[in-house]
Design a protein around this motif. Structure first.
Motif, PDB file in Angstrom:
ATOM      1  N   GLU A   1      17.617 -10.863   0.760  1.00 41.51           N
ATOM      2  CA  GLU A   1      17.915 -10.297  -0.552  1.00 41.51           C
ATOM      3  C   GLU A   1      16.757 -10.511  -1.518  1.00 41.51           C
ATOM      4  N   THR A   2      16.177 -11.705  -1.496  1.00 37.57           N
ATOM      5  CA  THR A   2      15.065 -11.996  -2.398  1.00 37.57           C
ATOM      6  C   THR A   2      13.831 -11.183  -2.038  1.00 37.57           C
ATOM      7  N   ALA A   3      13.481 -11.146  -0.749  1.00 38.02           N
ATOM      8  CA  ALA A   3      12.269 -10.442  -0.321  1.00 38.02           C
ATOM      9  C   ALA A   3      12.388  -8.940  -0.554  1.00 38.02           C
ATOM     10  N   SER A   4      13.550  -8.358  -0.270  1.00 38.08           N
ATOM     11  CA  SER A   4      13.703  -6.922  -0.494  1.00 38.08           C
ATOM     12  C   SER A   4      13.645  -6.595  -1.984  1.00 38.08           C
ATOM     13  N   ARG A   5      14.190  -7.483  -2.823  1.00 43.32           N
ATOM     14  CA  ARG A   5      14.105  -7.276  -4.272  1.00 43.32           C
ATOM     15  C   ARG A   5      12.650  -7.301  -4.736  1.00 43.32           C
TER      16      ARG A   5
ATOM     17  N   GLU B   1       0.843  -1.194   0.000  1.00 46.59           N
ATOM     18  CA  GLU B   1       0.000   0.000   0.000  1.00 46.59           C
ATOM     19  C   GLU B   1       0.884   1.252   0.000  1.00 46.59           C
ATOM     20  N   PRO B   2       0.380   2.363  -0.484  1.00 43.60           N
ATOM     21  CA  PRO B   2       1.166   3.602  -0.489  1.00 43.60           C
ATOM     22  C   PRO B   2       1.547   4.019   0.931  1.00 43.60           C
ATOM     23  N   GLY B   3       2.738   4.580   1.071  1.00 48.36           N
ATOM     24  CA  GLY B   3       3.167   5.124   2.348  1.00 48.36           C
ATOM     25  C   GLY B   3       3.749   4.140   3.329  1.00 48.36           C
ATOM     26  N   GLN B   4       3.849   2.873   2.935  1.00 49.76           N
ATOM     27  CA  GLN B   4       4.379   1.871   3.856  1.00 49.76           C
ATOM     28  C   GLN B   4       5.902   1.936   3.962  1.00 49.76           C
ATOM     29  N   THR B   5       6.399   1.514   5.120  1.00 49.51           N
ATOM     30  CA  THR B   5       7.796   1.167   5.276  1.00 49.51           C
ATOM     31  C   THR B   5       7.874  -0.354   5.265  1.00 49.51           C
ATOM     32  N   GLY B   6       8.807  -0.879   4.500  1.00 57.49           N
ATOM     33  CA  GLY B   6       8.980  -2.318   4.449  1.00 57.49           C
ATOM     34  C   GLY B   6      10.033  -2.772   5.446  1.00 57.49           C
ATOM     35  N   PHE B   7       9.714  -3.782   6.250  1.00 59.83           N
ATOM     36  CA  PHE B   7      10.659  -4.380   7.183  1.00 59.83           C
ATOM     37  C   PHE B   7      10.870  -5.827   6.769  1.00 59.83           C
ATOM     38  N   VAL B   8      12.092  -6.158   6.386  1.00 64.85           N
ATOM     39  CA  VAL B   8      12.418  -7.501   5.903  1.00 64.85           C
ATOM     40  C   VAL B   8      13.464  -8.103   6.830  1.00 64.85           C
ATOM     41  N   CYS B   9      13.195  -9.289   7.359  1.00 63.76           N
ATOM     42  CA  CYS B   9      14.142  -9.932   8.265  1.00 63.76           C
ATOM     43  C   CYS B   9      14.212 -11.423   7.974  1.00 63.76           C
TER      44      CYS B   9
END
Length: 244
Positions: free
Chosen positions: A216-220, A201-209
């Motif tokens: 690397e795959t999830a952030s891509r 959704e617009p305005g989100q911050t993504g947190f990948v752990c």
């Protein structure tokens, strides 16, 4: 003692020095994982996403320490850590196999000011394996604040039995992507862009752990779905990496 907290309106993340922690409870919810509940002396209240260092000292003076993310929300009077037992892991093996209630540990924390959620802005949480632990802290914080509407969650593991906090995450509406078994109508398979599309959704911050390959795959995938690089925060872990 404090350290900078980037991207959250100039607020500062709390930080604590070395403390003693008494183990209040131990349970083993997954085959290779242990959950520790700690009473930390003079505990400094943390932010969701921060971690603790646990230090062990042998009789001959040899020391080993590792970082572990907290699953507990700031309002929890205890600190909850989930530790995955790693092959030849000096610290994780001891915590998983030896520690009992009543034992006293050396800990330092909270630590970290980048991979934290402010409790006020929308976020997409993506975790793999024991990388879900700091995301659980964010979920519990949102629940305490009555703002679970701000979070969208997708997590991945080989099987449900191997996923820490699987029941709590599923109960929150998180998408569970299991690579070795189906989950409801979802076929077995790794997390995909198709899985994430309904959650972005617009305005989100993504947190990948998660592990380095997963992170690397999830952030891509998040970048391919249009999330700006500055809005994606990544935390990797491993035998010699950061928090696990």
């Amino acid at each position: 003692m404090t350290e900078p907290l980037l991207g959250l309106g100039g607020r500062r993340a709390p930080a604590g020095g070395w403390r003693t922690a008494t183990v209040a409870a131990v349970d083993r919810p997954t085959p290779r994982g242990v959950r520790l509940r700690l009473d930390v002396a003079d505990r400094v209240e943390h932010l969701p996403g921060q971690h603790y260092v646990v230090r062990l000292t042998a009789e001959d003076g040899y020391r080993a320490q590792r970082s572990y993310s907290m699953a507990s929300a700031p309002g929890d009077p205890q600190v909850e850590l989930f530790v995955e037992r790693l092959e030849d892991g000096e610290v994780s093996g001891f915590l998983a196999d030896v520690v009992e209630p009543g034992d006293v540990l050396e800990v330092r924390g909270p630590i970290g000011g980048w991979f934290v959620w402010d409790g006020e802005s929308p976020a997409l949480l993506v975790g793999g394996g024991s990388g879900v632990v700091p995301l659980v802290a964010m979920l519990r914080t949102a629940r305490d604040l009555g703002r679970t509407d701000l979070l969208r969650i997708a997590v991945s593991a080989r099987t449900r039995a191997l996923l820490p906090y699987a029941g709590e995450l599923a109960g929150s509406g998180a998408l569970l992507a299991l690579s070795r078994e189906p989950n409801g109508i979802r076929r077995a398979g790794r997390l995909t862009a198709e899985d994430l599309v309904p959650l972005v959704e617009p305005g989100q911050t993504g947190f990948v752990c998660g592990s380095t390959p997963f992170a690397e795959t999830a952030s891509r995938l998040l970048l391919e779905l249009g999330m700006a690089p500055a809005d994606v925060r990544v935390e990797r872990f491993g035998p010699s990496g950061g928090p696990a």
